[in-house]
Design an enzyme around this catalytic site. Structure first.
Site: not given
Length: 326
Positions: A241, A270, A300
């Protein structure tokens, strides 16, 4: 028959709402089990709240936050499936308090993410993105782009869950030395890794790959304080992440060459839907990161393969059946 959340018995709903992309086999198999699958990939947060309370299940990726208000609006919910690994967009504690099973499918894309990490790594150690651009500009710089081989580096994997283990298995096939640190688990039986404390991993490894969930204590796991403990040049890979890496802190090390490469499939900036902002809205750190030659960026997509989508569906279906004991 299932015990409803208000502790009164009533017949279980058969309706399942799917709000994100899933492999077609998932609704097919659920329909065969007698469920009614409704697919709405345009629904928003408030739209879901306004729907009638007649859904036993919600299948989602990252379309919206599943918070207290969402949960309170659908008292018939028995399960929430998050297709993928991270579950930070679901209030797990509140859902658990209300008898809702929260399911995710990290097994589904572990191999896909691991292969993507290998691709990013090869791009870095063989200078593939840079030399590609140079050739297109008429430059033929063989000596400048001399690289190294995979087994000439020592690897540190932080987080040894499904994806960390899958990446270690791939590296092992190339004869690589692999150290592993996992804050929450120990005692792995794989004989091709060595479990070590974090500080020893940072001391030993030329390549550090993050495979950790985004929870509050993992925010900015990679930061200036941690990087200062790494006394040699290294490569960073992040496929977990974005907010596990503090962008502002890694930029000086990328400029100095102490961080030889940053291979990032995920970005700090993000949003909840795992999308980066439009270019004209980029933060200064994002602009600077994107300008650096020793940074590889992908949107991603580590777990985004046709094969992984199908495995996600298989895993989700089995876990739903197990959860409802059907």
């Amino acid at each position: 028959m299932y015990l409803c959340r208000d502790k009164k018995r009533k017949k279980m709903s058969k309706n399942i709402l799917i709000v994100d992309q899933v492999h077609e086999s998932l609704p097919t198999h659920l329909t065969e089990k007698g469920f009614v699958c409704e697919i709405n990939k345009n629904i928003g947060y408030q739209d879901f709240i306004d729907l009638p309370d007649d859904y036993v299940g919600l299948i989602i990726r990252s379309r919206f936050q599943v918070d207290k208000e969402i949960i309170n609006s659908k008292k018939s919910l028995r399960f929430i499936v998050r297709i993928g690994s991270g579950m930070e967009n679901i209030d797990l504690d509140y859902a658990g308090e209300h008898g809702i099973s929260c399911i995710h499918t990290p097994e589904g894309n572990a191999n896909a993410v691991a292969e993507h990490c290998l691709g990013l790594l090869l791009g870095a150690i063989r200078n593939i993105p840079v030399s590609n651009e140079e050739v297109r500009q008429g430059q033929w710089l063989r000596e400048k782009n001399k690289g190294c081989e995979l087994n000439s580096r020592t690897y540190g994997i932080i987080g040894y869950g499904h994806t960390g283990k899958a990446f270690a298995k791939i590296l092992h096939q190339f004869g690589c030395k692999i150290y592993v640190y996992d804050k929450f688990n120990i005692g792995f039986n794989d004989d091709f890794i060595e479990e070590v404390p974090l500080d020893l991993l940072l001391e030993k490894c030329d390549v550090i790959s993050l495979h950790i969930n985004y929870i509050l204590e993992n925010k900015y796991f990679i930061n200036d304080k941690l990087i200062k403990k790494i006394l040699h040049p290294f490569i960073l890979i992040n496929s977990s992440r974005g907010k596990t890496v503090k962008t502002k802190d890694i930029i000086p090390y990328l400029k100095s060459g102490h961080m030889q490469y940053a291979c990032l499939d995920v970005l700090e900036f993000e949003n909840v839907r795992l999308q980066n902002s439009a270019m004209e809205e980029w933060e200064p750190e994002m602009k600077e990161l994107a300008s650096l030659e020793n940074v590889i960026l992908t949107p991603h997509i580590g777990g985004q393969t046709i094969d992984a989508e199908k495995r996600h569906a298989q895993v989700a279906f089995q876990k739903i059946c197990n959860s409802l004991e059907i």
